[in-house]
Enzyme design. Structure first.
Site, short mmCIF file in Angstrom:
data_model
loop_
_atom_site.label_atom_id
_atom_site.label_comp_id
_atom_site.label_asym_id
_atom_site.label_seq_id
_atom_site.Cartn_x
_atom_site.Cartn_y
_atom_site.Cartn_z
N LYS A 13 0.82 -1.22 0.00
CA LYS A 13 0.00 0.00 0.00
C LYS A 13 0.85 1.26 0.00
O LYS A 13 0.59 2.19 -0.75
CB LYS A 13 -0.89 0.07 1.27
N ARG A 88 -9.08 1.24 9.16
CA ARG A 88 -8.60 -0.08 9.51
C ARG A 88 -9.61 -0.84 10.37
O ARG A 88 -9.37 -1.99 10.70
CB ARG A 88 -7.33 0.06 10.32
N ARG A 160 11.89 -0.89 10.32
CA ARG A 160 10.90 -0.49 11.31
C ARG A 160 10.92 -1.44 12.51
O ARG A 160 11.00 -2.64 12.33
CB ARG A 160 9.51 -0.49 10.67
P1 ADP Z 1 1.53 -1.72 7.99
O1 ADP Z 1 2.78 -2.01 7.25
O2 ADP Z 1 1.37 -2.64 9.18
O3 ADP Z 1 0.32 -1.61 7.13
P2 ADP Z 1 1.33 1.13 8.83
O4 ADP Z 1 2.52 1.96 8.57
O5 ADP Z 1 0.12 1.39 8.03
O6 ADP Z 1 1.82 -0.36 8.73
O7 ADP Z 1 0.93 1.23 10.39
C1 ADP Z 1 1.85 0.99 11.41
C2 ADP Z 1 1.16 0.96 12.76
O8 ADP Z 1 0.53 2.23 13.02
C3 ADP Z 1 0.02 -0.06 12.91
O9 ADP Z 1 0.50 -1.33 13.28
C4 ADP Z 1 -0.83 0.61 14.01
O10 ADP Z 1 -0.27 0.42 15.29
C5 ADP Z 1 -0.72 2.08 13.67
N1 ADP Z 1 -1.81 2.52 12.77
C6 ADP Z 1 -1.67 3.02 11.51
N2 ADP Z 1 -2.86 3.31 10.96
C7 ADP Z 1 -3.80 2.99 11.89
C8 ADP Z 1 -5.22 3.05 11.93
N3 ADP Z 1 -5.94 3.49 10.88
N4 ADP Z 1 -5.85 2.63 13.06
C9 ADP Z 1 -5.17 2.19 14.11
N5 ADP Z 1 -3.82 2.09 14.15
C10 ADP Z 1 -3.14 2.49 13.05
#
Ligand code: ADP
Ligand code: ZN
Length: 213
Positions: A13, A88, A160
């Site tokens: 994504k 999410r 990360r």
């Molecule tokens: P991924 O590679 O897991 O899709 P992201 O960079 O989108 O990673 O998100 C990293 C972390 O940030 C998630 O594991 C969560 O803890 C938090 N996070 C990001 N977006 C959301 C959301 N919409 N709702 C809740 N937590 C979120």
């Protein structure tokens, strides 16, 4: 164009959102990026989010919903936006719908990136990101020319903290439980389109572009 990118962690994504942002000149809004920046700057928001993020758990709905509400009213979003990592949960999707309706706006399309589980685990475990520009690399499939250095801007690459095996598995489980139900939510609204997330990032991008134009 108002677009949501859906798909499990590691489905690409973030990479696709970066490419779309550049090509169509509409801002990408990544809740993960916003939260990571807040953690890095040790702001109040960052302090609230850090614990959940490190464990691979979701940050509470009201925090991310608040972030998005503030962001989508900024002037650069008047041409549209690409949401990466939001919504999410069903609650987040409902709040987004409500907020957009109040602005007389709606989501045009939800692109669901489909990748199987084994592939996801491989991708996440080998991934690194540029501290400076956010470009993403992978040990085997897309290595940087010089180890630890970004091809795009020369910035430093890092892994990360939540890209370790235990947390990766947890993030997948949470995705299946909390986020996958959004497919039905948007299917019912006639907005969901699935896209094969296997293959090279250029190939996936060209399929995605066909879908949105
Ligand atoms: P991924 O590679 O897991 O899709 P992201 O960079 O989108 O990673 O998100 C990293 C972390 O940030 C998630 O594991 C969560 O803890 C938090 N996070 C990001 N977006 C959301 C959301 N919409 N709702 C809740 N937590 C979120
Ligand atoms: Zn860079």
């Amino acid at each position: 164009m108002r677009l949501i990118l859906l798909g499990p962690p590691g489905s690409g994504k973030g990479t696709q959102a970066n490419l779309l942002q550049e090509k169509f000149e509409i801002p990408k809004i990544s809740t993960g990026d916003i939260l990571r920046a807040a953690v890095k700057d040790n702001t109040e928001l960052g302090k609230q989010a850090k614990n959940s993020m490190d464990k691979g758990e979701l940050v509470p709905d009201d925090i991310v919903i608040g972030l998005i509400k503030e962001r989508i009213v900024e002037p650069d979003c008047s041409v549209g936006f690409i949401l990466d990592g939001f919504p999410r949960t069903i609650v987040q999707a409902e709040k987004l719908e409500e907020t957009l309706a109040a602005m007389e706006q709606d989501i045009d399309l939800v692109a669901d990136l489909v990748v199987d589980r084994d592939e996801l685990l491989i991708r996440l475990a080998g991934r690194s990101t540029c501290k400076n520009c956010g470009a993403m690399f992978h040990q085997t499939s897309h290595p940087p020319k010089v180890e630890g250095v970004c091809d795009e801007c020369g910035g430093e690459l890092y892994q990360r903290p939540d890209d370790n095996e235990e947390t990766i598995v947890k993030r997948q489980d949470i995705y299946n439980r909390e986020t996958a139900p959004l497919k039905d939510f948007y299917r019912k609204r006639g907005k969901l389109k699935s896209i094969q997330g296997r293959g090279g990032m250029d190939e996936i991008f060209s399929n995605l572009c066909k879908m949105v134009t």
